[in-house]
Scaffold this motif. Structure first.
Motif, short mmCIF file in Angstrom:
data_model
loop_
_atom_site.label_atom_id
_atom_site.label_comp_id
_atom_site.label_asym_id
_atom_site.label_seq_id
_atom_site.Cartn_x
_atom_site.Cartn_y
_atom_site.Cartn_z
N ASP A 116 65.84 54.97 52.67
CA ASP A 116 65.80 54.26 51.38
C ASP A 116 67.10 54.28 50.81
OD1 ASP A 116 62.83 53.96 50.40
OD2 ASP A 116 63.13 56.24 50.76
N ASP A 117 67.87 52.98 51.07
CA ASP A 117 69.25 52.72 50.65
C ASP A 117 69.07 51.25 50.54
OD1 ASP A 117 72.12 53.08 50.57
OD2 ASP A 117 72.03 51.41 51.88
N MET A 118 69.62 50.62 49.17
CA MET A 118 69.35 49.34 48.66
C MET A 118 70.22 48.56 49.70
SD MET A 118 68.49 47.77 45.90
CE MET A 118 68.41 48.48 44.33
N ASN A 119 71.38 48.77 49.96
CA ASN A 119 72.10 47.71 50.82
C ASN A 119 71.51 47.80 52.42
OD1 ASN A 119 73.89 46.90 48.82
ND2 ASN A 119 75.15 48.51 49.42
N THR A 120 71.09 48.64 52.94
CA THR A 120 70.50 48.70 54.37
C THR A 120 69.09 48.12 54.26
OG1 THR A 120 71.57 51.10 54.69
CG2 THR A 120 69.89 50.24 56.14
N ILE A 121 68.33 48.26 53.25
CA ILE A 121 67.21 47.48 53.20
C ILE A 121 67.36 46.13 53.02
CG2 ILE A 121 65.04 47.26 51.75
CD1 ILE A 121 65.08 49.89 51.04
N ALA A 122 68.19 45.54 52.18
CA ALA A 122 68.59 44.42 52.06
C ALA A 122 69.02 43.62 53.22
CB ALA A 122 69.38 44.01 50.71
N GLU A 123 70.06 44.18 53.88
CA GLU A 123 70.52 43.63 55.05
C GLU A 123 69.53 43.52 56.26
OE1 GLU A 123 74.07 46.22 55.93
OE2 GLU A 123 75.01 45.30 53.90
N THR A 124 68.68 44.86 56.60
CA THR A 124 67.68 44.66 57.36
C THR A 124 66.41 43.89 57.35
OG1 THR A 124 68.45 47.07 57.80
CG2 THR A 124 66.48 46.41 59.03
N VAL A 125 66.20 43.69 56.20
CA VAL A 125 65.28 42.61 55.83
C VAL A 125 65.71 41.24 56.25
CG1 VAL A 125 63.69 41.45 54.19
CG2 VAL A 125 63.81 44.05 54.32
N ARG A 126 66.89 40.99 55.75
CA ARG A 126 67.40 39.77 56.17
C ARG A 126 67.56 39.36 57.39
NH1 ARG A 126 72.26 40.43 53.62
NH2 ARG A 126 71.07 40.01 51.49
N LEU A 146 66.18 40.90 60.15
CA LEU A 146 65.03 40.86 60.85
C LEU A 146 64.09 39.53 60.49
CD1 LEU A 146 63.57 44.65 60.68
CD2 LEU A 146 64.73 43.11 62.72
N SER A 147 64.08 39.10 59.39
CA SER A 147 63.39 37.75 58.88
C SER A 147 64.10 36.68 59.54
CB SER A 147 63.10 37.85 57.59
OG SER A 147 64.48 37.64 56.76
N ASN A 148 65.50 36.75 59.73
CA ASN A 148 66.04 35.52 60.39
C ASN A 148 65.82 35.61 61.90
OD1 ASN A 148 67.01 34.59 58.01
ND2 ASN A 148 69.04 35.79 58.22
N MET A 149 65.45 36.54 62.58
CA MET A 149 65.44 36.68 63.76
C MET A 149 63.90 36.48 64.40
SD MET A 149 67.95 39.58 65.07
CE MET A 149 67.75 39.44 66.84
N HIS A 150 63.05 36.81 63.62
CA HIS A 150 61.53 36.67 63.89
C HIS A 150 60.62 36.14 62.94
CE1 HIS A 150 62.85 39.99 66.83
NE2 HIS A 150 63.22 40.47 65.70
N ARG A 151 59.58 35.45 63.76
CA ARG A 151 58.64 34.77 62.67
C ARG A 151 57.79 35.35 61.89
NH1 ARG A 151 55.95 31.52 60.08
NH2 ARG A 151 54.25 30.25 60.82
N PHE A 152 57.60 36.61 62.07
CA PHE A 152 56.93 37.59 61.38
C PHE A 152 57.58 38.87 61.12
CE2 PHE A 152 53.66 34.95 63.38
CZ PHE A 152 53.04 34.55 62.51
N LEU A 153 57.74 39.50 59.68
CA LEU A 153 58.35 40.79 59.45
C LEU A 153 57.41 41.51 58.76
CD1 LEU A 153 60.44 42.77 59.12
CD2 LEU A 153 61.45 41.56 57.45
N PHE A 154 56.90 42.88 59.37
CA PHE A 154 55.84 43.60 58.61
C PHE A 154 56.81 44.80 58.18
CE2 PHE A 154 53.67 41.24 61.36
CZ PHE A 154 52.53 40.63 60.65
#
Length: 83
Positions: free
Chosen positions: A45-55, A57-65
Protein backbone atom coordinates in the motif's frame (compact mmCIF):
# COMPACT_ATOMS: atom_id res chain seq x y z
CA UNK A 1 -5.06 -12.99 -28.03
CA UNK A 2 -5.96 -10.31 -25.58
CA UNK A 3 -3.87 -10.13 -22.44
CA UNK A 4 -4.67 -9.40 -18.84
CA UNK A 5 -2.73 -8.42 -15.76
CA UNK A 6 -3.67 -8.95 -12.12
CA UNK A 7 -2.53 -6.51 -9.47
CA UNK A 8 -2.80 -7.49 -5.81
CA UNK A 9 -2.37 -4.62 -3.35
CA UNK A 10 -1.86 -4.88 0.37
CA UNK A 11 0.70 -4.74 3.14
CA UNK A 12 -0.98 -7.75 4.76
CA UNK A 13 -0.45 -9.85 1.63
CA UNK A 14 3.16 -8.78 1.13
CA UNK A 15 3.85 -9.32 4.84
CA UNK A 16 2.41 -12.83 4.72
CA UNK A 17 -0.30 -12.31 7.35
CA UNK A 18 -3.06 -12.69 4.74
CA UNK A 19 -3.03 -15.25 1.94
CA UNK A 20 -4.04 -14.02 -1.50
CA UNK A 21 -6.88 -16.12 -2.87
CA UNK A 22 -8.39 -13.57 -5.26
CA UNK A 23 -5.44 -13.64 -7.66
CA UNK A 24 -5.58 -17.41 -8.09
CA UNK A 25 -9.35 -17.26 -8.57
CA UNK A 26 -8.98 -14.54 -11.22
CA UNK A 27 -6.32 -16.47 -13.13
CA UNK A 28 -8.60 -19.51 -13.26
CA UNK A 29 -11.62 -17.50 -14.39
CA UNK A 30 -9.67 -15.54 -16.99
CA UNK A 31 -8.23 -18.73 -18.44
CA UNK A 32 -11.76 -20.13 -18.81
CA UNK A 33 -12.71 -16.94 -20.69
CA UNK A 34 -9.75 -17.38 -23.04
CA UNK A 35 -7.68 -14.50 -21.69
CA UNK A 36 -3.95 -14.91 -21.26
CA UNK A 37 -2.83 -13.59 -17.87
CA UNK A 38 0.61 -12.23 -18.67
CA UNK A 39 1.46 -10.53 -15.39
CA UNK A 40 0.62 -11.17 -11.76
CA UNK A 41 1.98 -8.40 -9.52
CA UNK A 42 1.84 -7.94 -5.74
CA UNK A 43 2.67 -4.56 -4.20
CA UNK A 44 2.47 -2.74 -0.87
CA UNK A 45 0.00 0.00 0.00
CA UNK A 46 2.11 2.86 -1.31
CA UNK A 47 0.50 5.75 -3.21
CA UNK A 48 3.27 6.21 -5.80
CA UNK A 49 3.83 2.49 -6.35
CA UNK A 50 0.11 1.89 -6.86
CA UNK A 51 -0.25 4.79 -9.30
CA UNK A 52 2.86 3.82 -11.31
CA UNK A 53 1.98 0.11 -11.41
CA UNK A 54 -1.63 0.73 -12.47
CA UNK A 55 -0.44 3.09 -15.20
CA UNK A 56 2.19 0.64 -16.48
CA UNK A 57 -0.05 -2.42 -16.45
CA UNK A 58 -3.02 -0.65 -18.01
CA UNK A 59 -0.81 0.60 -20.85
CA UNK A 60 0.57 -2.88 -21.53
CA UNK A 61 -2.57 -5.02 -21.30
CA UNK A 62 -6.12 -4.89 -22.56
CA UNK A 63 -7.47 -5.80 -19.11
CA UNK A 64 -6.23 -4.98 -15.61
CA UNK A 65 -7.81 -6.56 -12.56
CA UNK A 66 -7.02 -5.03 -9.19
CA UNK A 67 -7.73 -6.74 -5.89
CA UNK A 68 -7.01 -5.76 -2.31
CA UNK A 69 -6.02 -2.37 -1.01
CA UNK A 70 -9.54 -1.21 -0.22
CA UNK A 71 -10.85 -1.60 3.30
CA UNK A 72 -11.49 0.06 6.64
CA UNK A 73 -7.90 0.67 7.74
CA UNK A 74 -5.86 3.86 7.53
CA UNK A 75 -3.42 2.49 4.96
CA UNK A 76 -6.02 1.76 2.29
CA UNK A 77 -5.04 4.36 -0.28
CA UNK A 78 -5.84 2.50 -3.49
CA UNK A 79 -8.75 4.67 -4.63
CA UNK A 80 -6.92 8.00 -4.34
CA UNK A 81 -3.79 6.47 -5.89
CA UNK A 82 -5.68 5.27 -8.94
CA UNK A 83 -7.71 8.49 -9.30
Amino acid sequence: GETAAILVIGNEIIGGSVKDENGHFLITQLRELGLDTVEFVMIRDDMNTIAETVRRLSNMHRFLFVTGGIGPTHDDITLPAVA
